[in-house]
Design a protein around this motif. Structure first.
Motif, short mmCIF file in Angstrom:
data_model
loop_
_atom_site.label_atom_id
_atom_site.label_comp_id
_atom_site.label_asym_id
_atom_site.label_seq_id
_atom_site.Cartn_x
_atom_site.Cartn_y
_atom_site.Cartn_z
N ASP A 1 -33.30 -22.42 62.80
CA ASP A 1 -32.32 -21.39 62.44
C ASP A 1 -31.34 -21.88 61.38
O ASP A 1 -30.15 -21.56 61.41
CB ASP A 1 -31.55 -20.90 63.67
CG ASP A 1 -30.95 -19.51 63.46
OD1 ASP A 1 -31.43 -18.80 62.55
OD2 ASP A 1 -30.01 -19.15 64.19
N ALA A 2 -31.87 -22.67 60.45
CA ALA A 2 -31.03 -23.19 59.37
C ALA A 2 -31.39 -22.57 58.02
O ALA A 2 -30.96 -23.05 56.98
CB ALA A 2 -31.20 -24.71 59.28
N PHE A 3 -32.18 -21.48 58.05
CA PHE A 3 -32.75 -20.92 56.82
C PHE A 3 -32.35 -19.46 56.65
O PHE A 3 -32.28 -18.69 57.61
CB PHE A 3 -34.26 -21.06 56.84
CG PHE A 3 -34.72 -22.46 57.17
CD1 PHE A 3 -34.53 -23.49 56.26
CD2 PHE A 3 -35.29 -22.75 58.40
CE1 PHE A 3 -34.93 -24.79 56.57
CE2 PHE A 3 -35.69 -24.03 58.72
CZ PHE A 3 -35.50 -25.06 57.80
N ASP A 4 -32.13 -19.09 55.41
CA ASP A 4 -31.72 -17.73 55.06
C ASP A 4 -32.84 -16.94 54.40
O ASP A 4 -32.71 -15.73 54.20
CB ASP A 4 -30.52 -17.79 54.12
CG ASP A 4 -29.40 -18.62 54.71
OD1 ASP A 4 -28.80 -18.18 55.70
OD2 ASP A 4 -29.18 -19.76 54.22
N ALA A 5 -33.92 -17.62 54.08
CA ALA A 5 -35.08 -16.98 53.46
C ALA A 5 -36.26 -17.93 53.66
O ALA A 5 -36.07 -19.13 53.93
CB ALA A 5 -34.85 -16.71 51.99
N VAL A 6 -37.45 -17.40 53.50
CA VAL A 6 -38.65 -18.17 53.81
C VAL A 6 -39.68 -18.03 52.69
O VAL A 6 -39.93 -16.92 52.21
CB VAL A 6 -39.29 -17.69 55.14
CG1 VAL A 6 -40.48 -18.58 55.50
CG2 VAL A 6 -38.27 -17.66 56.26
N GLY B 1 -38.66 -11.78 61.39
CA GLY B 1 -38.64 -10.68 60.42
C GLY B 1 -37.27 -10.23 60.00
O GLY B 1 -37.14 -9.39 59.10
N HIS B 2 -36.23 -10.77 60.64
CA HIS B 2 -34.86 -10.49 60.20
C HIS B 2 -34.51 -11.25 58.92
O HIS B 2 -33.44 -11.01 58.33
CB HIS B 2 -33.85 -10.85 61.30
CG HIS B 2 -33.95 -12.28 61.75
ND1 HIS B 2 -34.96 -12.75 62.54
CD2 HIS B 2 -33.14 -13.35 61.50
CE1 HIS B 2 -34.78 -14.03 62.78
NE2 HIS B 2 -33.68 -14.43 62.16
N LEU B 3 -35.40 -12.16 58.50
CA LEU B 3 -35.21 -12.90 57.26
C LEU B 3 -36.14 -12.35 56.17
O LEU B 3 -37.22 -11.84 56.46
CB LEU B 3 -35.54 -14.38 57.47
CG LEU B 3 -34.71 -15.15 58.49
CD1 LEU B 3 -35.24 -16.56 58.64
CD2 LEU B 3 -33.23 -15.16 58.08
N PRO B 4 -35.77 -12.49 54.91
CA PRO B 4 -36.70 -12.17 53.82
C PRO B 4 -37.75 -13.27 53.70
O PRO B 4 -37.47 -14.45 54.00
CB PRO B 4 -35.82 -12.11 52.58
CG PRO B 4 -34.67 -13.01 52.89
CD PRO B 4 -34.44 -12.90 54.38
N ALA B 5 -38.94 -12.90 53.28
CA ALA B 5 -40.02 -13.89 53.14
C ALA B 5 -40.96 -13.47 52.02
O ALA B 5 -41.20 -12.28 51.80
CB ALA B 5 -40.80 -14.02 54.45
N ASP C 1 -33.16 -6.43 64.79
CA ASP C 1 -31.74 -6.10 64.62
C ASP C 1 -30.86 -7.03 65.45
O ASP C 1 -29.79 -7.46 64.99
CB ASP C 1 -31.49 -4.64 65.03
CG ASP C 1 -32.08 -3.65 64.03
OD1 ASP C 1 -32.37 -4.04 62.90
OD2 ASP C 1 -32.24 -2.47 64.42
N ARG C 2 -31.30 -7.35 66.65
CA ARG C 2 -30.52 -8.26 67.49
C ARG C 2 -30.46 -9.64 66.87
O ARG C 2 -29.42 -10.30 66.90
CB ARG C 2 -31.13 -8.34 68.90
CG ARG C 2 -30.86 -7.10 69.75
CD ARG C 2 -31.20 -7.35 71.21
NE ARG C 2 -32.63 -7.61 71.40
CZ ARG C 2 -33.53 -6.65 71.60
NH1 ARG C 2 -33.16 -5.37 71.60
NH2 ARG C 2 -34.80 -6.96 71.79
N ALA C 3 -31.58 -10.08 66.28
CA ALA C 3 -31.59 -11.39 65.62
C ALA C 3 -30.66 -11.40 64.42
O ALA C 3 -29.96 -12.39 64.16
CB ALA C 3 -33.01 -11.75 65.19
N ALA C 4 -30.60 -10.28 63.70
CA ALA C 4 -29.76 -10.22 62.50
C ALA C 4 -28.28 -10.16 62.83
O ALA C 4 -27.44 -10.60 62.04
CB ALA C 4 -30.16 -9.00 61.67
#
Length: 615
Positions: free
Chosen positions: A145-150, A171-175, A28-31
């Motif tokens: 930290d340039a990516f919105d999904a993996v 895990g704050h990103l979708p993958a 949550d903090r990362a998001a």
């Protein structure tokens, strides 16, 4: 839901309460630092470096920071058959991203070594630790930290667990995981094993052995036996981290390209939703993975890897959880080495869709889970077969299998309904006693061989056993106790060089078994083997107090691993700690990992994460 599945899931949830909450708070903090795209948080100088190598619309879109950017983490190399197909995947992903108004970049590469190449070689002693190196390399790849999904491109033994652990740190990103698929069937695995055994007996030449091996391993894709690589793919699908139907499609098929393109579109849709990798990987997801592993007779390596993978999401599991689930999960598949069929036959018989459908019907899988598909269907969406669209021929669609109404697979000797499974229990057993705790893969061992009571012969290396076999010194009943093979001793290599000689002795009518603090993995064969013995010798495990001539009981049915020596005498004995050569082939660089490695039951992890200290 089956009551045991529910009880184990609740127990895992309860014991993981603190660590899971800590992990989710971390995510949550990362998001909270997220803007419309992650790139908006970069300085102009940072962003210039991100876009420097791009051209055309990609350069413009990257600089504008308005559209999602997919980070591709790949295990590509062109030496290994399983990873060679990934050479062309990035271009397909980038093309699909552009068509959907987005960008994609190869964020980084991770090492991919092959246990098939390093079996019996010094390099094998780095194999298990490569998982954690891959996790760290994944983190480095995504740290820009340039990516919105993996999109995670990996297949084999340590690669998928390593990518999984590394991705959960983000895990704050979708993958989504993107497999490459198995190679076409070659020489039958049973025929290959027979040639290996004849060669061990001196009845086949090196030329004959090489010809058999090259007929079995002959093209691109994963090995076709049901080892750790293919267990990885089945688990990722059951965990809802693949596009449905992706696990076992051949690398060169049009459907494979359609599935990869669909994974790209799906991860882009997740990039603009609230669905994160951290939300997909929860307690139910982990239990589903264990159930599918047991039902399919999958790799024992995952009694190590799944522990570490779950822990990376703040979830605590142990071998008691595996054992309790195994007591109610039926063995539904017979794939080599616990059957004659290879993974392509399994796929043709109905594969993962059939297995998932049957396990859902039997109340053995959690259907109400999050998946990368989103929506309300949960895991039910994975009980359908993937096919090319009849309209476009380039897109993938899903349909209910034609065999669903009859509830019979396409090959009854390979894949059966839960109600008429090959066994009413799963393919793994936990054995315990005064020698510690260990795992036995029973699915490939005939019932008459699952209990062995015989004198121990202690070996400090697998080479020593091979020498004794070739000298004709092992023509008797015995339990081979191979010590000094745990994570802290030498990196816990797989000991497959022991399979042909022990198999030959068993075929001759001798009662033989293996007890070791080392690994055997998904290719564990017909000889009963208590593996991953914990604590290992380097942790003063009692297996190091066994002496040649002691009577060992290995009873996989009753769950017993013991030596017939009194507790007082056993405690008086010193622990034998074999001297190991840890130089050469880069092994000297892994001293720190050996010193820090946790036990096999703790996932043999070599790094610590703050929120995991509660596990």
């Amino acid at each position: 839901m089956n009551s045991v599945i529910t009880r184990v899931t609740e127990r895992i949830r309860a014991k993981s309460k603190v660590s899971r909450a800590a992990y989710l708070a971390h995510m949550d903090r990362a998001a909270t630092h997220r803007n419309a795209t992650r790139r908006q948080g970069l300085s102009c100088s940072n962003l210039a470096h991100v876009a420097a190598s791009a051209s055309g619309s990609d350069k413009i879109w990257l600089a504008q920071t308005k559209v999602p950017n997919i980070g591709i983490v790949t295990s590509y190399n062109d030496m290994l058959s399983a990873h060679q197909p990934y050479a062309r995947f990035p271009d397909l992903i980038k093309k699909t991203a552009r068509e959907n108004g987005a960008t994609a970049q190869v964020a980084g590469g991770v090492p991919a070594m092959c246990d098939g190449v390093t079996q019996g070689q010094p390099g094998m002693e780095m194999s298990l630790f490569s998982r954690d190196i891959i996790a760290q390399a994944t983190a480095i790849s995504l740290s820009h930290d340039a990516f919105d999904a993996v999109l995670l491109l990996g297949v084999c033994d340590k690669i998928v667990p390593g990518l999984f652990i590394g991705a959960l740190a983000f895990g704050h990103l979708p993958a989504i995981f993107v497999p490459a698929g198995p190679m076409a069937s070659g020489l039958a695995n049973s025929e290959k094993a027979a040639v290996r055994q004849r060669h061990a007996q001196g009845l086949a030449t090196r030329e004959e052995l090489l010809a058999a091996e090259m007929s079995a391993y002959h093209g691109i894709g994963t090995c076709t036996f049901y080892g750790t690589a293919n267990s990885n793919q089945l688990m990722m699908e059951v965990m809802g981290l693949h596009v449905p139907g992706a696990a076992f499609e051949h690398p060169d098929s049009p459907l494979r390209d359609a599935l990869t393109a669909e994974a790209t579109r799906r991860v882009l849709s997740l990039a603009t939703s609230a669905m994160r990798l951290a939300d997909v990987v929860d307690e139910r997801c982990v239990v589903n993975a264990i159930v599918a592993l047991l039902a399919s007779g999958g790799s024992t390596n995952h009694t190590i890897h799944l522990v570490a993978m779950a822990a990376a999401a703040g979830i605590s599991i142990d071998w008691d959880d595996f054992a309790e689930l195994s007591s109610v999960v039926p063995l539904m598949a017979r794939i080599y080495p616990n059957g004659e069929a290879d993974i392509n036959v399994f796929h043709a018989a109905g594969g993962t869709a059939y297995l998932i459908r049957e396990l859902l019907h039997a109340g053995l899988l959690h259907a109400d889970v999050n998946t990368v598909l989103g929506g309300r269907e949960g895991l039910n969406a994975y009980a359908r077969d993937a096919q090319l669209s009849q309209l476009s021929g380039a897109n993938v669609t899903w349909k209910d299998s034609v065999i669903a109404p009859e509830r019979v697979s396409g090959h009854h000797d390979v894949l059966r309904p839960a109600a008429t499974a090959f066994s009413h229990e799963g393919g793994m057993r936990l054995v315990t006693g005064n020698l510690g705790r260990a795992i036995v893969k029973t699915s490939a061992v005939k019932p008459q061989h699952r209990r062995v009571v015989a004198p121990a012969i202690v070996f400090e290396t697998q080479e020593a056993l091979q020498i004794a076999f070739k000298a004709g010194e092992l023509n008797r009943d015995f339990v081979a106790v191979v010590i000094g093979q745990g994570p802290r001793a030498n990196g816990m290599p797989e000991l497959h060089k022991l399979v042909p000689p022990l198999g030959s002795l068993q075929d001759q009518g001798f009662h033989v078994a293996l007890v070791t603090d080392g690994r055997m993995s998904g290719a564990s064969g017909k000889v009963p083997a208590a593996i991953h013995v914990s604590p290992e010798v380097m942790r003063d495990g009692p297996i190091g107090r066994v002496r040649t001539g002691d009577i060992i009981t290995l009873d996989a049915e009753a769950g017993i691993l013991s030596v017939d020596v009194s507790e007082a005498e056993l405690n008086l004995r010193s622990v034998t700690k074999p001297a190991t050569d840890q130089h050469g082939m880069g092994r000297e660089l892994f001293a720190g990992q050996r010193d820090r490695a946790l036990t096999a039951e703790q996932g043999a992890a070599t790094f610590s994460i703050k929120y995991l200290e509660t596990i």
